[in-house]
Design an enzyme around this catalytic site. Structure first.
Site, PDB file in Angstrom:
ATOM      1  CG  ASN A  62     -23.866 -58.582 -42.734  1.00 40.85           C
ATOM      2  OD1 ASN A  62     -22.556 -58.833 -42.581  1.00 40.85           O
ATOM      3  ND2 ASN A  62     -24.563 -57.461 -42.709  1.00 40.85           N
ATOM      4  CD  GLU A  64     -26.180 -54.805 -45.571  1.00 43.82           C
ATOM      5  OE1 GLU A  64     -26.201 -53.927 -46.061  1.00 43.82           O
ATOM      6  OE2 GLU A  64     -26.396 -54.899 -44.161  1.00 43.82           O
ATOM      7  CB  CYS A  73     -28.412 -63.318 -42.159  1.00 42.17           C
ATOM      8  SG  CYS A  73     -29.652 -62.519 -41.644  1.00 42.17           S
ATOM      9  CD  GLU A  75     -26.565 -65.274 -37.942  1.00 39.28           C
ATOM     10  OE1 GLU A  75     -26.446 -64.499 -39.172  1.00 39.28           O
ATOM     11  OE2 GLU A  75     -27.277 -64.605 -36.953  1.00 39.28           O
ATOM     12  CB  CYS A 112     -32.692 -62.779 -38.231  1.00 39.91           C
ATOM     13  SG  CYS A 112     -32.611 -63.698 -39.677  1.00 39.91           S
ATOM     14  CB  CYS A 115     -30.561 -67.011 -38.954  1.00 42.47           C
ATOM     15  SG  CYS A 115     -29.800 -65.997 -40.453  1.00 42.47           S
TER      16      CYS A 115
HETATM   17  N1  THU Z   1     -27.790 -59.632 -40.082  1.00 38.69           N
HETATM   18  C1  THU Z   1     -27.331 -60.875 -40.126  1.00 38.69           C
HETATM   19  O1  THU Z   1     -26.274 -61.188 -40.808  1.00 38.69           O
HETATM   20  N2  THU Z   1     -27.577 -61.840 -39.003  1.00 38.69           N
HETATM   21  C2  THU Z   1     -28.341 -61.597 -38.164  1.00 38.69           C
HETATM   22  O2  THU Z   1     -28.772 -62.560 -37.181  1.00 38.69           O
HETATM   23  C3  THU Z   1     -29.245 -60.509 -38.053  1.00 38.69           C
HETATM   24  C4  THU Z   1     -28.973 -59.333 -39.204  1.00 38.69           C
HETATM   25  C5  THU Z   1     -27.617 -58.717 -40.889  1.00 38.69           C
HETATM   26  C6  THU Z   1     -28.630 -58.486 -42.099  1.00 38.69           C
HETATM   27  C7  THU Z   1     -28.398 -57.152 -42.618  1.00 38.69           C
HETATM   28  O3  THU Z   1     -27.158 -57.354 -43.362  1.00 38.69           O
HETATM   29  C8  THU Z   1     -27.692 -56.417 -41.371  1.00 38.69           C
HETATM   30  O4  THU Z   1     -27.320 -57.568 -40.427  1.00 38.69           O
HETATM   31  C9  THU Z   1     -28.668 -55.658 -40.730  1.00 38.69           C
HETATM   32  O5  THU Z   1     -29.968 -56.202 -40.482  1.00 38.69           O
END
Ligand code: THU
Length: 165
Positions: A62, A64, A73, A75, A112, A115
């Protein structure tokens, strides 16, 4: 009116030793990837590892951003990278793992909604199912064979076409 039910299926492993060697390696790659996550805002580090049918393993984390919605994310980072680098290779499996210092998490991470939608598009594009391997800090690992088990009533390309009656 008809009351209907949809059944989804998944496998749950209580012991990491029971998981196939290939799947177990992919989970380890996803777990390793969490160390490369850029998550200064959530401190929730996610790693994804994709096994392609050409044998390559693609990792993503991920990413940010101070403007929160601009992040992505793990994925989707991994899938978009895999499809960019190897557009003709099919995704066999994607393993996901997460780590955080903020709390203890026993449950495996699940992708999520966005994804899941992207995994669905990748399945359609390659015309074969993608296995999703969800793991976490705890001992439970869950595996689904195909995104239909995580995204019922998915929106797909056929919905963009006019149906003839
Ligand atoms: N996140 C992912 O990378 N994958 C997921 O399936 C759920 C959430 C990340 C997004 C964000 O950077 C952090 O987790 C918190 O939501």
């Amino acid at each position: 009116m008809n009351e209907k039910e949809l059944v989804i299926s998944y496998r749950e492993y209580q012991n990491k030793e029971d998981i196939d060697e290939e799947d177990s390696k992919l989970v380890n790659s996803a777990r390793e990837a969490t160390n490369n996550s850029y998550a200064p805002y959530s401190d929730f580090r996610v790693g994804a590892a994709i096994l392609l049918d050409n044998g390559k393993v693609i990792k993503g984390t991920n990413q940010e951003n101070s403007a929160y919605p601009s992040g992505l994310c793990a994925e989707r980072v991994a899938i978009f990278y895999a499809n960019s680098q190897f557009p003709d290779a099919a995704i066999i499996s994607i393993a996901i793992s997460s780590q955080t210092n903020r709390f203890e998490s026993k449950e495996p991470i699940t992708p999520c909604g966005s994804c899941r939608q992207v995994i669905s598009e990748a399945e359609n594009r390659q015309d074969s199912k993608i296995r999703v391997i969800m793991s976490g800090d705890g001992c439970v690992t869950r595996i689904v064979e195909g995104i239909e088990n995580l995204l019922p009533f998915v929106f797909q390309e056929d919905k963009l076409k006019k149906t003839t009656k």
